[in-house]
Write an enzyme that holds these catalytic residues in place. Structure first.
Site, mmCIF file in Angstrom:
data_model
loop_
_atom_site.group_PDB
_atom_site.id
_atom_site.type_symbol
_atom_site.label_atom_id
_atom_site.label_comp_id
_atom_site.label_asym_id
_atom_site.label_seq_id
_atom_site.Cartn_x
_atom_site.Cartn_y
_atom_site.Cartn_z
ATOM 1 C CB THR A 62 44.680 -122.630 -11.635
ATOM 2 O OG1 THR A 62 43.834 -121.967 -10.708
ATOM 3 C CG2 THR A 62 44.789 -124.107 -11.289
ATOM 4 C CE LYS A 66 45.867 -118.136 -12.035
ATOM 5 N NZ LYS A 66 44.598 -117.446 -11.937
ATOM 6 C CB ALA A 128 48.158 -109.575 -2.204
ATOM 7 C CG MET A 215 38.095 -113.911 -8.438
ATOM 8 S SD MET A 215 39.836 -113.709 -8.877
ATOM 9 C CE MET A 215 39.890 -111.941 -9.076
ATOM 10 C CE1 TYR A 217 36.472 -121.976 -10.813
ATOM 11 C CE2 TYR A 217 35.257 -124.039 -10.836
ATOM 12 C CZ TYR A 217 36.401 -123.315 -11.112
ATOM 13 O OH TYR A 217 37.493 -123.954 -11.660
HETATM 14 P P1 NDP Z 1 47.448 -117.711 -4.702
HETATM 15 O O1 NDP Z 1 47.861 -118.944 -3.986
HETATM 16 O O2 NDP Z 1 48.391 -117.056 -5.638
HETATM 17 O O3 NDP Z 1 47.035 -116.576 -3.611
HETATM 18 C C1 NDP Z 1 46.190 -116.905 -2.562
HETATM 19 C C2 NDP Z 1 45.736 -115.641 -1.838
HETATM 20 O O4 NDP Z 1 44.732 -116.028 -0.894
HETATM 21 C C3 NDP Z 1 46.815 -114.923 -1.047
HETATM 22 O O5 NDP Z 1 46.573 -113.540 -1.068
HETATM 23 C C4 NDP Z 1 46.617 -115.497 0.363
HETATM 24 O O6 NDP Z 1 47.066 -114.634 1.387
HETATM 25 C C5 NDP Z 1 45.121 -115.591 0.410
HETATM 26 N N1 NDP Z 1 44.591 -116.574 1.364
HETATM 27 C C6 NDP Z 1 44.740 -117.927 1.327
HETATM 28 N N2 NDP Z 1 44.059 -118.503 2.344
HETATM 29 C C7 NDP Z 1 43.484 -117.484 3.035
HETATM 30 C C8 NDP Z 1 42.639 -117.440 4.189
HETATM 31 N N3 NDP Z 1 42.290 -118.547 4.841
HETATM 32 N N4 NDP Z 1 42.203 -116.225 4.624
HETATM 33 C C9 NDP Z 1 42.564 -115.090 3.967
HETATM 34 N N5 NDP Z 1 43.362 -115.077 2.878
HETATM 35 C C10 NDP Z 1 43.806 -116.265 2.408
HETATM 36 O O7 NDP Z 1 46.065 -118.088 -5.426
HETATM 37 P P2 NDP Z 1 45.407 -117.360 -6.711
HETATM 38 O O8 NDP Z 1 45.553 -115.910 -6.507
HETATM 39 O O9 NDP Z 1 45.924 -117.953 -7.939
HETATM 40 O O10 NDP Z 1 43.863 -117.816 -6.572
HETATM 41 C C11 NDP Z 1 43.018 -117.261 -5.571
HETATM 42 C C12 NDP Z 1 41.581 -117.739 -5.766
HETATM 43 O O11 NDP Z 1 41.016 -117.208 -6.960
HETATM 44 C C13 NDP Z 1 41.413 -119.243 -5.857
HETATM 45 O O12 NDP Z 1 40.251 -119.613 -5.120
HETATM 46 C C14 NDP Z 1 41.201 -119.503 -7.328
HETATM 47 O O13 NDP Z 1 40.466 -120.672 -7.559
HETATM 48 C C15 NDP Z 1 40.415 -118.259 -7.713
HETATM 49 N N6 NDP Z 1 40.534 -117.907 -9.138
HETATM 50 C C16 NDP Z 1 39.434 -117.997 -9.939
HETATM 51 C C17 NDP Z 1 39.488 -117.636 -11.255
HETATM 52 C C18 NDP Z 1 38.282 -117.708 -12.093
HETATM 53 O O14 NDP Z 1 38.417 -117.636 -13.320
HETATM 54 N N7 NDP Z 1 37.097 -117.797 -11.534
HETATM 55 C C19 NDP Z 1 40.753 -117.182 -11.879
HETATM 56 C C20 NDP Z 1 41.821 -117.091 -10.943
HETATM 57 C C21 NDP Z 1 41.726 -117.474 -9.631
HETATM 58 P P3 NDP Z 1 48.621 -114.615 1.866
HETATM 59 O O15 NDP Z 1 49.329 -113.727 0.897
HETATM 60 O O16 NDP Z 1 48.568 -114.047 3.237
HETATM 61 O O17 NDP Z 1 49.101 -116.043 1.818
#
Ligand code: NDP
Length: 280
Positions: A62, A66, A128, A215, A217
């Site tokens: 997670t 990833k 993203a 996504m 929870y």
């Molecule tokens: P990553 O660390 O790979 O990506 C994080 C993303 O969030 C980036 O696009 C980042 O933007 C953006 N971001 C972070 N903080 C902020 C903020 N304060 N304001 C706006 N954008 C922000 O994380 P993941 O993609 O792996 O996970 C993202 C979320 O999805 C998590 O909360 C995770 O728990 C949830 N998730 C839930 C799943 C489920 O099964 N329910 C499965 C997978 C994920 P930037 O590129 O500018 O840094």
């Protein structure tokens, strides 16, 4: 000794994956152990190496690992290769295999559990990172009218849109470019909710009848779902259903048997592990 699995992330204390896999194992009479492991930000690869050396059979990955898991894995399923992100690792005598079950998990929750049809919808995907990468191809395969990716770092949204352009009508934008646009389905795939923050969305982004999906929870309503409820979304759901569905897909890969998900989602809801909102 029972087979050992784990989820690796940072942070990881919030993870419900150990509870979910324990419930699947009991339901399917599978002897296994599943832990949550905090990997240091600069120590993911070492944490996986140590786990394999200790006999680990498989792992979930997670945030924020990833994309690193994808780079570390030589044998990839098609969906992991397309996504450029890995959330499921299987270890065998030849090393590790990387897969991505996030897209399957989201689609099952939206279409089977929430009975939401994606064809012809205007979809906004926030974020993203690894989670966004995993869901883009299956969302585009569901024939939306358009899929817009908005990200805090706009260059990453543009890169993702370019990467997935062959899969369907996808655009990358900065948040300020969303002014004046509205969407039917808004999916928060950012990590903003983890720190109690809200992506900078303009008012009016929720079309009448729209569905907001976070996504993330947790035990309290996320800032995104609160904003959605206050700004015209008809329905709001957190990512608990997706979490259980992507876990079921991983469980099937590892154990060759597919668990029933609805009883597990219901168990976690009863335990107060999620929030779901409905306007009105
Ligand atoms: P990553 O660390 O790979 O990506 C994080 C993303 O969030 C980036 O696009 C980042 O933007 C953006 N971001 C972070 N903080 C902020 C903020 N304060 N304001 C706006 N954008 C922000 O994380 P993941 O993609 O792996 O996970 C993202 C979320 O999805 C998590 O909360 C995770 O728990 C949830 N998730 C839930 C799943 C489920 O099964 N329910 C499965 C997978 C994920 P930037 O590129 O500018 O840094």
């Amino acid at each position: 000794m029972s087979d050992h699995y784990a989820v690796f992330g940072n942070p990881i204390a919030h993870s419900k994956s150990p509870q979910i896999h324990a419930a699947f194992a009991a339901q399917c009479a599978q002897g296994l152990r599943y832990d949550a492991i905090l990997a240091p930000h600069d120590g993911f690869a070492q944490a996986i190496t140590d786990f394999v050396a200790a006999g680990g059979r498989g792992a979930n990955v997670t945030l924020p690992f990833k994309e690193e898991a994808f780079r570390l894995t030589k044998r990839l399923t098609d969906r992991a290769r397309i996504a450029g992100a890995v959330n499921t690792l299987t270890f065998d005598d030849n090393g590790m295999i990387g897969d991505n079950t996030d897209g399957e998990g989201l689609l099952r929750d939206l279409t089977t559990n929430l009975l939401y049809s994606l064809a012809g919808r205007r979809i906004l995907l926030l974020g993203a990172g690894g989670a966004a990468r995993g869901v883009l191809a299956p969302l585009l395969a569901s024939s939306p009218a358009v899929l817009t990716i908005a990200n805090r770092t706009p260059a990453k949204a543009l890169q993702l849109a370019k990467r997935f352009a062959a899969c369907g009508p996808v655009h990358g934008v900065a948040y300020h470019e969303l002014a004046g646009q509205s969407f039917d389905l808004l999916i928060n795939a950012t990590a903003a909710s983890l720190s109690g923050e809200l992506p900078p969305l303009p008012a009016g982004v929720f079309a009448p009848g729209s569905l907001a999906y976070d996504m993330m929870y947790g035990e309290t309503e996320t800032p995104f779902l609160t904003f959605a409820r206050q700004n015209g979304a008809a329905r709001g759901h957190d990512g608990l259903g997706m979490l259980v569905e992507q876990a079921a897909e991983s469980f099937q890969i590892w154990r060759g048997v597919r668990p029933h998900t609805l009883p597990v989602i219901a168990m976690l809801r009863t335990a107060g592990a999620n929030r779901s909102i409905t306007a009105g």
